[in-house]
Design a protein around this motif. Structure first.
Motif, PDB file in Angstrom:
ATOM      1  N   TRP A  47     -50.489  29.167  58.500  1.00  0.00           N
ATOM      2  CA  TRP A  47     -51.522  28.214  57.858  1.00  0.00           C
ATOM      3  C   TRP A  47     -51.908  27.110  58.646  1.00  0.00           C
ATOM      4  N   LEU A  48     -53.028  26.894  58.335  1.00  0.00           N
ATOM      5  CA  LEU A  48     -54.027  25.821  59.186  1.00  0.00           C
ATOM      6  C   LEU A  48     -53.566  24.409  58.661  1.00  0.00           C
ATOM      7  N   ALA A  49     -52.251  23.977  59.250  1.00  0.00           N
ATOM      8  CA  ALA A  49     -51.695  22.643  58.607  1.00  0.00           C
ATOM      9  C   ALA A  49     -50.664  22.433  59.794  1.00  0.00           C
ATOM     10  N   PRO A  50     -50.353  21.110  59.789  1.00  0.00           N
ATOM     11  CA  PRO A  50     -49.074  20.839  60.926  1.00  0.00           C
ATOM     12  C   PRO A  50     -47.932  21.786  60.729  1.00  0.00           C
ATOM     13  N   ARG A  94     -61.117  20.865  59.979  1.00  0.00           N
ATOM     14  CA  ARG A  94     -61.564  21.989  60.803  1.00  0.00           C
ATOM     15  C   ARG A  94     -61.403  21.763  62.236  1.00  0.00           C
ATOM     16  N   ASN A  95     -61.539  20.273  62.782  1.00  0.00           N
ATOM     17  CA  ASN A  95     -61.368  20.215  64.048  1.00  0.00           C
ATOM     18  C   ASN A  95     -60.018  20.513  64.331  1.00  0.00           C
ATOM     19  N   GLN A  96     -58.925  19.945  63.506  1.00  0.00           N
ATOM     20  CA  GLN A  96     -57.585  20.328  64.116  1.00  0.00           C
ATOM     21  C   GLN A  96     -57.303  21.885  63.740  1.00  0.00           C
ATOM     22  N   SER A  97     -57.910  22.730  63.021  1.00  0.00           N
ATOM     23  CA  SER A  97     -57.779  24.093  62.735  1.00  0.00           C
ATOM     24  C   SER A  97     -58.103  24.562  64.162  1.00  0.00           C
ATOM     25  N   ARG A 144     -58.129  23.441  67.282  1.00  0.00           N
ATOM     26  CA  ARG A 144     -57.319  23.135  67.954  1.00  0.00           C
ATOM     27  C   ARG A 144     -55.879  23.998  67.882  1.00  0.00           C
ATOM     28  N   LEU A 145     -55.467  24.050  66.580  1.00  0.00           N
ATOM     29  CA  LEU A 145     -54.303  24.854  66.229  1.00  0.00           C
ATOM     30  C   LEU A 145     -54.392  26.170  66.402  1.00  0.00           C
ATOM     31  N   ILE A 146     -55.574  26.886  66.282  1.00  0.00           N
ATOM     32  CA  ILE A 146     -55.845  28.253  66.301  1.00  0.00           C
ATOM     33  C   ILE A 146     -55.762  28.639  68.121  1.00  0.00           C
ATOM     34  N   LEU A 147     -56.384  27.715  68.937  1.00  0.00           N
ATOM     35  CA  LEU A 147     -56.216  27.952  70.427  1.00  0.00           C
ATOM     36  C   LEU A 147     -54.801  27.781  70.758  1.00  0.00           C
TER      37      LEU A 147
END
Length: 279
Positions: free
Chosen positions: A117-120, A166-169, A171-174
């Protein structure tokens, strides 16, 4: 002996070249969720067109966005050579939209796959940051049957409202790519990122070390339109929000935004984006 060695070396080089030059057609396609209010652009009216578009353009591997469980199954039935991996974002099973990855099973085998999930908190259904909805990324470790090449595919759908999400997502995917891809294998990242090329989230992905946008890298670019259409054939946009990123080591032969129509209608409110790559 010299002749034998020369022939042996030629055979090895030939086999290596064949393995290196085998092209792979990848795509990203937001197929639009099954919304009865879309009439006459309902899923029942579009599902055969969507499947036939995929078959005609010979997508080897493609990521979809917005597909509900029955839509994913409809495609599965209509694409007899393809299998898929992925889960619904609402419960990690079948509820909610998928970011499924379809692959031609006659050419590829999936070694591993999962969804985060795109979340913390990435391991269970939840919303991240200022996102309006739960968002996910599905990934697969895939090996080609003939060439024996192994690579990763990540497919995602960013939030449509939350800028911070979107910005954090991105970073998270990378971070997840680095965490999962411990062997430094080639990586393909597809998705509806809900961001144009002028945004921070896009630039984070485009300029990430070792990554590039297939739009920039392609030898041949066929992109006469943006990637959304709102089912309105009378208007157009230049904004590209559906993207395919790849590892720097991947060669991009062609890139295209496919603006196919049927009876003055579009198969979806997004155009599929495809790229032909090899390495």
């Amino acid at each position: 002996m010299k002749l034998y060695i020369s022939l042996l070396l030629a055979a090895i080089c030939c086999n290596w070249a064949l393995a290196q030059s085998d092209p792979l057609t990848v795509a990203t396609f937001n197929i639009r969720y099954d919304n009865p209010n879309d009439d006459p652009h309902t899923w029942d009216n579009r599902k055969d067109v969507v499947a036939n578009l995929i078959l005609f353009h010979e997508f080897d591997i493609f990521g979809i966005q917005e597909g509900l469980s029955h839509q994913v199954n409809d495609l599965d039935v209509r694409l007899p050579d393809h299998d898929f991996v992925g889960v619904g974002r609402d419960d990690g099973a079948e509820e909610g939209e998928y970011t499924a990855i379809f692959y031609n099973r006659t050419k590829f085998k999936v070694q591993e796959s999962d969804t985060f999930w795109l979340a913390p908190e990435t391991d269970h259904p939840n919303k991240g940051w200022d996102a309006a909805l739960p968002r996910i990324c599905t990934w697969a470790k895939i090996t080609s049957v003939n060439a024996g090449q192994t690579f990763y595919v990540f497919n995602t759908h960013f939030d449509h409202r939350g800028v911070e999400a979107r910005n954090q997502s991105a970073r998270l995917i990378l971070e997840k790519i680095e965490e999962i891809n411990t062997e430094s294998l080639p990586v393909i990242l597809t998705g509806d990122f809900n961001v144009g090329q002028e945004t921070e989230a896009y630039q984070l992905l485009r300029t990430a070390p070792g990554m590039k946008d297939t739009f920039d890298a392609a030898e041949i670019v066929y992109a006469n339109n943006g990637t959304t259409n709102s089912f309105d054939i009378t208007t157009s946009t230049e904004r590209i929000i559906d993207h395919i990123f790849v590892s720097e080591k991947i060669n991009v032969q062609k890139y295209g935004i496919l603006t196919d129509t049927y009876h003055s209608r579009f198969p979806s409110d997004h155009f599929p984006v495809m790229a032909v790559v090899n390495w």
